[in-house]
Motif scaffolding. Structure first.
Motif, PDB file in Angstrom:
ATOM      1  N   TRP A  53       1.081  -1.183  -0.083  1.00  0.00           N
ATOM      2  CA  TRP A  53       0.100  -0.042   0.141  1.00  0.00           C
ATOM      3  C   TRP A  53       0.989   1.274  -0.085  1.00  0.00           C
ATOM      4  N   GLU A 102      -1.160  -8.863  -0.062  1.00  0.00           N
ATOM      5  CA  GLU A 102      -0.593  -9.176  -1.427  1.00  0.00           C
ATOM      6  C   GLU A 102      -1.543  -9.997  -2.171  1.00  0.00           C
ATOM      7  N   ASP A 124      -0.806  -2.527  -8.681  1.00  0.00           N
ATOM      8  CA  ASP A 124      -0.565  -3.377  -7.332  1.00  0.00           C
ATOM      9  C   ASP A 124       0.173  -4.483  -7.573  1.00  0.00           C
ATOM     10  N   ALA A 165      -4.888  -2.509 -10.691  1.00  0.00           N
ATOM     11  CA  ALA A 165      -4.404  -3.972 -10.576  1.00  0.00           C
ATOM     12  C   ALA A 165      -2.966  -4.093 -10.877  1.00  0.00           C
ATOM     13  N   THR A 189      -7.263 -10.309  -7.269  1.00  0.00           N
ATOM     14  CA  THR A 189      -8.051  -9.446  -7.927  1.00  0.00           C
ATOM     15  C   THR A 189      -7.522  -8.956  -9.216  1.00  0.00           C
ATOM     16  N   GLN A 241      -4.501  -8.617  -3.786  1.00  0.00           N
ATOM     17  CA  GLN A 241      -4.482  -7.875  -4.999  1.00  0.00           C
ATOM     18  C   GLN A 241      -4.113  -9.025  -6.020  1.00  0.00           C
TER      19      GLN A 241
END
Length: 102
Positions: A12, A39, A80, A77, A45, A42
């Motif tokens: 983050w 993590e 991330d 995404a 996702t 993420q």
């Protein structure tokens, strides 16, 4: 995940979208586990968005607004996943990918 005297890039950002780092000798500590869990979320996702993107691109009826929305979600995404890869690979980025003209 980190060795002694090594900082872990957290999944983050801080104020001003600046990176956050963790310094710990305990890979099973609360913050390390929290970072591992985030993590994993993420990456899950990103995987789901990849499937959605494939279906959306195959759909001839997708509107430009839907494509923009998907592009925004994929951008987040990808940011991330890039951060996770950087953290896990202990890499120092040579440049900010948001600043490139690609």
């Amino acid at each position: 995940m980190t060795t002694s005297n090594e900082l872990r890039l957290l999944p983050w950002s801080g104020p001003g979208d600046k990176p956050c780092y963790l310094s710990t000798d305990d890979p099973d500590g609360y913050m390390s586990r929290l970072a591992d869990d985030i993590e994993a979320i993420q990456l899950d996702t990103a995987s789901a968005l990849l499937e959605e993107a494939s279906a959306t691109l195959d759909d001839q009826g997708t509107s430009p607004g839907e494509m923009r929305c998907l592009a925004n979600e994929l951008t987040g995404a990808l940011r991330d996943v890039y951060r996770v890869a950087t953290s896990r690979g202990h890499l120092r980025p040579t440049s900010d990918p948001r600043g490139s003209a690609y």
